[in-house]
Design a protein around this motif. Sequence first.
Motif, short mmCIF file in Angstrom:
data_model
loop_
_atom_site.label_atom_id
_atom_site.label_comp_id
_atom_site.label_asym_id
_atom_site.label_seq_id
_atom_site.Cartn_x
_atom_site.Cartn_y
_atom_site.Cartn_z
N SER A 48 0.84 -1.20 0.00
CA SER A 48 0.00 0.00 0.00
C SER A 48 0.88 1.24 0.00
O SER A 48 1.92 1.27 0.66
CB SER A 48 -0.91 0.03 1.23
OG SER A 48 -1.76 -1.10 1.27
N GLY A 49 0.45 2.26 -0.72
CA GLY A 49 1.19 3.51 -0.78
C GLY A 49 0.54 4.47 -1.74
O GLY A 49 -0.67 4.41 -1.98
N TRP A 50 1.36 5.37 -2.30
CA TRP A 50 0.82 6.34 -3.25
C TRP A 50 1.56 6.25 -4.58
O TRP A 50 2.72 5.83 -4.64
CB TRP A 50 0.88 7.76 -2.69
CG TRP A 50 2.26 8.31 -2.46
CD1 TRP A 50 3.03 9.03 -3.32
CD2 TRP A 50 3.05 8.16 -1.26
NE1 TRP A 50 4.23 9.35 -2.75
CE2 TRP A 50 4.27 8.85 -1.48
CE3 TRP A 50 2.83 7.54 -0.02
CZ2 TRP A 50 5.27 8.90 -0.51
CZ3 TRP A 50 3.83 7.61 0.94
CH2 TRP A 50 5.03 8.28 0.69
N VAL A 51 0.87 6.63 -5.64
CA VAL A 51 1.42 6.55 -6.99
C VAL A 51 2.42 7.67 -7.20
O VAL A 51 2.09 8.86 -7.04
CB VAL A 51 0.30 6.64 -8.04
CG1 VAL A 51 0.89 6.69 -9.45
CG2 VAL A 51 -0.66 5.47 -7.89
N GLU A 52 3.63 7.29 -7.55
CA GLU A 52 4.66 8.29 -7.82
C GLU A 52 4.73 8.60 -9.30
O GLU A 52 4.79 9.76 -9.70
CB GLU A 52 6.01 7.81 -7.30
CG GLU A 52 7.07 8.88 -7.31
CD GLU A 52 8.29 8.49 -6.49
OE1 GLU A 52 8.42 8.99 -5.35
OE2 GLU A 52 9.09 7.68 -6.97
N THR A 53 4.75 7.58 -10.14
CA THR A 53 4.74 7.76 -11.60
C THR A 53 3.98 6.62 -12.26
O THR A 53 3.87 5.52 -11.70
CB THR A 53 6.16 7.81 -12.20
OG1 THR A 53 6.86 6.60 -11.84
CG2 THR A 53 6.95 9.00 -11.71
N VAL A 54 3.47 6.88 -13.46
CA VAL A 54 2.83 5.86 -14.29
C VAL A 54 3.44 5.93 -15.68
O VAL A 54 3.51 7.00 -16.28
CB VAL A 54 1.30 6.08 -14.39
CG1 VAL A 54 0.67 5.05 -15.32
CG2 VAL A 54 0.65 6.02 -13.01
N VAL A 68 3.80 1.07 -12.89
CA VAL A 68 3.42 2.02 -11.85
C VAL A 68 4.50 1.99 -10.77
O VAL A 68 4.85 0.90 -10.28
CB VAL A 68 2.05 1.67 -11.21
CG1 VAL A 68 1.73 2.66 -10.07
CG2 VAL A 68 0.95 1.67 -12.25
N ILE A 69 5.05 3.15 -10.43
CA ILE A 69 5.98 3.23 -9.31
C ILE A 69 5.15 3.62 -8.09
O ILE A 69 4.58 4.71 -8.03
CB ILE A 69 7.11 4.25 -9.55
CG1 ILE A 69 7.85 3.91 -10.84
CG2 ILE A 69 8.06 4.26 -8.35
CD1 ILE A 69 8.47 2.52 -10.88
N LEU A 70 5.08 2.71 -7.14
CA LEU A 70 4.33 2.92 -5.91
C LEU A 70 5.31 3.17 -4.77
O LEU A 70 6.26 2.41 -4.60
CB LEU A 70 3.47 1.69 -5.59
CG LEU A 70 2.48 1.86 -4.44
CD1 LEU A 70 1.29 2.69 -4.89
CD2 LEU A 70 2.00 0.51 -3.92
N ARG A 71 5.08 4.22 -4.02
CA ARG A 71 5.97 4.56 -2.91
C ARG A 71 5.20 4.50 -1.59
O ARG A 71 4.05 4.93 -1.52
CB ARG A 71 6.56 5.96 -3.09
CG ARG A 71 7.56 6.34 -1.98
CD ARG A 71 8.29 7.62 -2.29
NE ARG A 71 9.24 7.45 -3.38
CZ ARG A 71 10.47 6.93 -3.25
NH1 ARG A 71 10.88 6.50 -2.06
NH2 ARG A 71 11.27 6.82 -4.29
N ASP A 72 5.85 3.93 -0.59
CA ASP A 72 5.31 4.02 0.77
C ASP A 72 6.34 4.71 1.66
O ASP A 72 7.33 5.26 1.15
CB ASP A 72 4.88 2.64 1.31
CG ASP A 72 6.05 1.70 1.60
OD1 ASP A 72 7.23 2.14 1.53
OD2 ASP A 72 5.81 0.53 1.93
N GLU A 73 6.14 4.67 2.96
CA GLU A 73 7.03 5.40 3.86
C GLU A 73 8.43 4.82 3.95
O GLU A 73 9.33 5.44 4.54
CB GLU A 73 6.42 5.47 5.27
CG GLU A 73 6.19 4.12 5.92
CD GLU A 73 4.80 3.56 5.68
OE1 GLU A 73 4.28 2.88 6.57
OE2 GLU A 73 4.24 3.81 4.60
N THR A 74 8.65 3.65 3.32
CA THR A 74 9.96 3.00 3.42
C THR A 74 10.70 2.90 2.09
O THR A 74 11.88 2.55 2.08
CB THR A 74 9.82 1.58 4.00
OG1 THR A 74 9.12 0.75 3.06
CG2 THR A 74 9.08 1.60 5.33
N GLY A 75 10.05 3.20 0.98
CA GLY A 75 10.72 3.07 -0.31
C GLY A 75 9.73 2.98 -1.45
O GLY A 75 8.53 3.23 -1.29
N ALA A 76 10.24 2.60 -2.63
CA ALA A 76 9.40 2.52 -3.82
C ALA A 76 9.59 1.18 -4.50
O ALA A 76 10.66 0.57 -4.45
CB ALA A 76 9.74 3.66 -4.79
#
Length: 446
Positions: free
Chosen positions: A21-27, A36-44
Amino acid sequence: MSERTLVQQLQSREDGPVSVSGWVETVRDQKKVQFVILRDETGAVQLVNPATRPAEDGSEQDAAALALTDLISNLSTGTFLTATGELKHDERVKLGGVEIKIGGLDIAAAALPETPIAADSGLDKRMDWRFIDLRQRRNNLVFRIQTTLEHAMRTYWVERDYIEVHSPKLMASPSESNAELFEVPYFEDKTAYLAQSPQFFKQMAQVAGFGKIFEIAPAFRADPSFTSRHATEFTSIDAEISWIDSHEDVARMQEELLQTAIRAVADKHGDEIKALFDIDVVVPELPFPRIPLSEARDIVAARGYEIPRTDGDLDPEGERQIAAHVQETYGHQFVFITDYHPEIRAFYHMRDEETGLTKSYDLLFNGVEITTGAQREHRVDVLIEQAKEKGLDPEHLDFYLDFFRFGAPPHGGFGMGLARVLMLLLGQDSIREVTYLFRGPTRLAP
């Protein structure tokens, strides 16, 4: 709470089903494959989906696959979601050597399609949208470093039997002077003041018999400064200790504290700091250099700089010049400037009986003051006279002077700005970059 794997845990997991789970950084929406590059609080991590496009001949296709492809095509940067799928280790993947083949996406909250800030946005613009700005990996690291720094300091103190206190921030009278105070309407038409520092209450703990105390808490200054190192609300790191012989006891404690804290940061975050800030964290050697103020002024003058101040103190450029001298001479990032004249020190600073100078110091880190420390005057009759010399009415300080009318040990301590330490440690140009939410003369939001 459903099972969630953090990005930093993926490399140690075996191939197979996983949920992140995280947020979308790039598509990257290519014709045959979507990334899709997904990033959370620890990395991507890289998510991948073999794109299924509508058939040109109108033939039937997998509806679920078409829907997933369409969903990914319409993802906005910043959308928070949970991705389930198959984890696969592949050394060809530059982002951590792993990727996840998407099985499904569950969108928690979609972001608007246009992000209000970009990588090249100015500092004020980024501060307007700080909650988005903080998603950057660099900014995330800043507050992990802050956590490590504070934890190491607390550990240092707790292991040495210091007591942590939480002093009040609403005061009935000015804490140190009548200047730089925020007034707050209080009950029954009373006026309260936001504390400039916990100074008086740190000293109260000494006469209360606490011995050694510390506090990490907010402080407030109604200072209309717009410099890179000033704020109207900041986090102050304070300590006070009893039964000292001079301010040198305080300085020794502080340099040990800083060495311990910076070593903890270097050990835990050094490689990442180098990668993201291009800074080598240097653990300072003990003892830090000490230079009396009069000698520091002579050194600065010899370097060709004339200090414009008329009160005898160093100005910011003077601080940079003496720091350059210390780096060239001692190879050190820190220096204690000592022996200040009473005219440029607080009334409660103890004075040396032989020289008449205060038993106090400023600590400079990479050319910027981060601390004022001193032995405090604990004799009430002397305190009263020194307050009068500063133009202060002792009657307005009665609550403070009462502390010393019933006995007090020799004591001293320091106050240090957390944001300044972080700014200088990471080579940043402004405390705004290392403050979670900055407050200044023109900023009260977000």
